[in-house]
Design an enzyme around this catalytic site. Sequence first.
Site, PDB file in Angstrom:
ATOM      1  N   TYR A  72       7.928   4.040   2.515  1.00  0.00           N
ATOM      2  CA  TYR A  72       8.684   5.299   2.321  1.00  0.00           C
ATOM      3  C   TYR A  72       7.981   6.504   2.940  1.00  0.00           C
ATOM      4  O   TYR A  72       8.423   7.641   2.741  1.00  0.00           O
ATOM      5  CB  TYR A  72       8.999   5.530   0.835  1.00  0.00           C
ATOM      6  CG  TYR A  72       7.777   5.544  -0.059  1.00  0.00           C
ATOM      7  CD1 TYR A  72       7.387   4.383  -0.725  1.00  0.00           C
ATOM      8  CD2 TYR A  72       7.031   6.696  -0.242  1.00  0.00           C
ATOM      9  CE1 TYR A  72       6.271   4.380  -1.543  1.00  0.00           C
ATOM     10  CE2 TYR A  72       5.917   6.704  -1.049  1.00  0.00           C
ATOM     11  CZ  TYR A  72       5.545   5.538  -1.697  1.00  0.00           C
ATOM     12  OH  TYR A  72       4.429   5.542  -2.504  1.00  0.00           O
ATOM     13  N   LYS A 119      -3.664  -5.832  -9.783  1.00  0.00           N
ATOM     14  CA  LYS A 119      -2.509  -6.461 -10.443  1.00  0.00           C
ATOM     15  C   LYS A 119      -2.785  -7.899 -10.874  1.00  0.00           C
ATOM     16  O   LYS A 119      -2.339  -8.335 -11.930  1.00  0.00           O
ATOM     17  CB  LYS A 119      -1.284  -6.428  -9.513  1.00  0.00           C
ATOM     18  CG  LYS A 119      -0.752  -5.010  -9.281  1.00  0.00           C
ATOM     19  CD  LYS A 119       0.493  -5.013  -8.410  1.00  0.00           C
ATOM     20  CE  LYS A 119       0.941  -3.587  -8.138  1.00  0.00           C
ATOM     21  NZ  LYS A 119       2.214  -3.523  -7.419  1.00  0.00           N
ATOM     22  N   SER A 126      -1.746   7.950  -5.898  1.00  0.00           N
ATOM     23  CA  SER A 126      -0.621   7.462  -6.713  1.00  0.00           C
ATOM     24  C   SER A 126       0.287   8.611  -7.154  1.00  0.00           C
ATOM     25  O   SER A 126      -0.179   9.649  -7.624  1.00  0.00           O
ATOM     26  CB  SER A 126      -1.144   6.740  -7.949  1.00  0.00           C
ATOM     27  OG  SER A 126      -0.058   6.474  -8.819  1.00  0.00           O
ATOM     28  N   GLY A 153       1.926  -9.391  -1.511  1.00  0.00           N
ATOM     29  CA  GLY A 153       2.200  -9.200  -2.939  1.00  0.00           C
ATOM     30  C   GLY A 153       3.577  -8.617  -3.193  1.00  0.00           C
ATOM     31  O   GLY A 153       4.309  -9.065  -4.092  1.00  0.00           O
ATOM     32  N   ASP A 171       8.072  -4.491 -10.420  1.00  0.00           N
ATOM     33  CA  ASP A 171       8.236  -4.202  -8.989  1.00  0.00           C
ATOM     34  C   ASP A 171       9.567  -4.750  -8.457  1.00  0.00           C
ATOM     35  O   ASP A 171      10.271  -4.071  -7.709  1.00  0.00           O
ATOM     36  CB  ASP A 171       7.075  -4.800  -8.185  1.00  0.00           C
ATOM     37  CG  ASP A 171       5.778  -4.020  -8.387  1.00  0.00           C
ATOM     38  OD1 ASP A 171       5.845  -2.808  -8.663  1.00  0.00           O
ATOM     39  OD2 ASP A 171       4.696  -4.622  -8.273  1.00  0.00           O
TER      40      ASP A 171
HETATM   41  P1  ATR Z   1       1.138  -6.224  -0.101  1.00  0.00           P
HETATM   42  O1  ATR Z   1       0.409  -6.995  -1.154  1.00  0.00           O
HETATM   43  O2  ATR Z   1       1.120  -4.742  -0.323  1.00  0.00           O
HETATM   44  O3  ATR Z   1       2.504  -6.736   0.174  1.00  0.00           O
HETATM   45  P2  ATR Z   1      -0.424  -7.599   1.889  1.00  0.00           P
HETATM   46  O4  ATR Z   1      -0.701  -8.683   0.943  1.00  0.00           O
HETATM   47  O5  ATR Z   1      -1.565  -7.047   2.666  1.00  0.00           O
HETATM   48  O6  ATR Z   1       0.262  -6.355   1.244  1.00  0.00           O
HETATM   49  O7  ATR Z   1       0.724  -8.132   2.881  1.00  0.00           O
HETATM   50  C1  ATR Z   1       1.039  -7.461   4.010  1.00  0.00           C
HETATM   51  C2  ATR Z   1       2.156  -8.188   4.785  1.00  0.00           C
HETATM   52  O8  ATR Z   1       2.348  -7.483   5.990  1.00  0.00           O
HETATM   53  C3  ATR Z   1       1.834  -9.616   5.156  1.00  0.00           C
HETATM   54  O9  ATR Z   1       3.022 -10.363   5.223  1.00  0.00           O
HETATM   55  C4  ATR Z   1       1.233  -9.445   6.560  1.00  0.00           C
HETATM   56  O10 ATR Z   1       1.352 -10.575   7.386  1.00  0.00           O
HETATM   57  P3  ATR Z   1       0.256 -11.765   7.327  1.00  0.00           P
HETATM   58  O11 ATR Z   1       0.580 -12.580   6.107  1.00  0.00           O
HETATM   59  O12 ATR Z   1       0.471 -12.516   8.585  1.00  0.00           O
HETATM   60  O13 ATR Z   1      -1.083 -11.097   7.248  1.00  0.00           O
HETATM   61  C5  ATR Z   1       2.113  -8.346   7.098  1.00  0.00           C
HETATM   62  N1  ATR Z   1       1.456  -7.588   8.158  1.00  0.00           N
HETATM   63  C6  ATR Z   1       0.506  -6.630   8.026  1.00  0.00           C
HETATM   64  N2  ATR Z   1       0.152  -6.153   9.230  1.00  0.00           N
HETATM   65  C7  ATR Z   1       0.888  -6.822  10.164  1.00  0.00           C
HETATM   66  C8  ATR Z   1       0.992  -6.789  11.579  1.00  0.00           C
HETATM   67  N3  ATR Z   1       0.263  -5.953  12.318  1.00  0.00           N
HETATM   68  N4  ATR Z   1       1.877  -7.620  12.184  1.00  0.00           N
HETATM   69  C9  ATR Z   1       2.631  -8.469  11.458  1.00  0.00           C
HETATM   70  N5  ATR Z   1       2.575  -8.554  10.108  1.00  0.00           N
HETATM   71  C10 ATR Z   1       1.728  -7.744   9.470  1.00  0.00           C
END
Ligand code: ATR
Length: 280
Positions: free
Chosen positions: A222, A67, A15, A133, A104
């Site tokens: 980022y 969270k 972090s 999220g 956020d």
């Molecule tokens: P966060 O809470 O940080 O946003 P998350 O809940 O793990 O992270 O969400 C990740 C997002 O990236 C989701 O929309 C996920 O798609 P799915 O809902 O289909 O799982 C997307 N994502 C992660 N890896 C992916 C990949 N290889 N191809 C397409 N979408 C991906």
Amino acid sequence: MIRKVCVIGWPVAHSRSPLIHNHWIAEHRIPDARYELLAVKPEDAAETIRHLHRLDFVGANVTVPHKETAFATLTRHDAVAKRLKAVNTIVTLEDGTLEGRNTDGYGFIANLKDGAPDWRPGEGPAVMLGAGGAARAIAAALETEGVPEIRIVNRTPARAEALIRDLGLKSATVWPTAETRAALDGAGLLVNTTTLGMKGESDVDIDISALPRDAIVTDIVYTPLETGLLKRARLAGHETVDGLGMLLHQAVPGFEAWFGVRPHVTDELREIVLADLGMA
Ligand code: ATR
């Protein structure tokens, strides 16, 4: 008395919040203030949050994966946290109770306005890649800003549908990845909220040629600062905004609530964080 604030997460060593807040504490010469990292296992998160005062903290930031636990543990919330059912900032109110907030979405919008001052929310639909999220916070913030339509493109459409239902979004639609081209048609903003494009992961591989040239493209990733998506967008003539500012801006309201001074996101702070990430 020392005013201590911490960031709670698991893992949390990566972090950059201590760097950001301790920079502002020094910059504003806040006496006896300190911001610390607190690694808290999932099974200990609720207990730690309930006993923040006993642990001598006047407030906290909450990061992944706590969270939602923070939301469920606290009894008072601001409107945004209530809507998202997720808390990233905890402040002590005047009567001594802890309130959960969520900054956020604020951070996302503040960064976007900073990087693309001519963005007009009302001018066109926003296309959002992802439904996790981060996407929830961003979708709610975009609607609040007055974006007329949010088109969510996600690998798992059911997750996008759940997002719309849970947030009660009024004009949001779900698009399967195979229909991304159609979703981009006429859009004013494209935002990647997935982890794709992060160092070590594959890039967002959608074809953006259907996106109007004056649409703005932004990413919450980022590392690297210019993701594959942002690079392709820039080369195609789009205005682009990188994701680092979201991290910096989301910290502003918490600092102001804890220490009574509204800090600024400056180029100097950006450079400090970039250097710490090994990207200066
Ligand atoms: P966060 O809470 O940080 O946003 P998350 O809940 O793990 O992270 O969400 C990740 C997002 O990236 C989701 O929309 C996920 O798609 P799915 O809902 O289909 O799982 C997307 N994502 C992660 N890896 C992916 C990949 N290889 N191809 C397409 N979408 C991906």
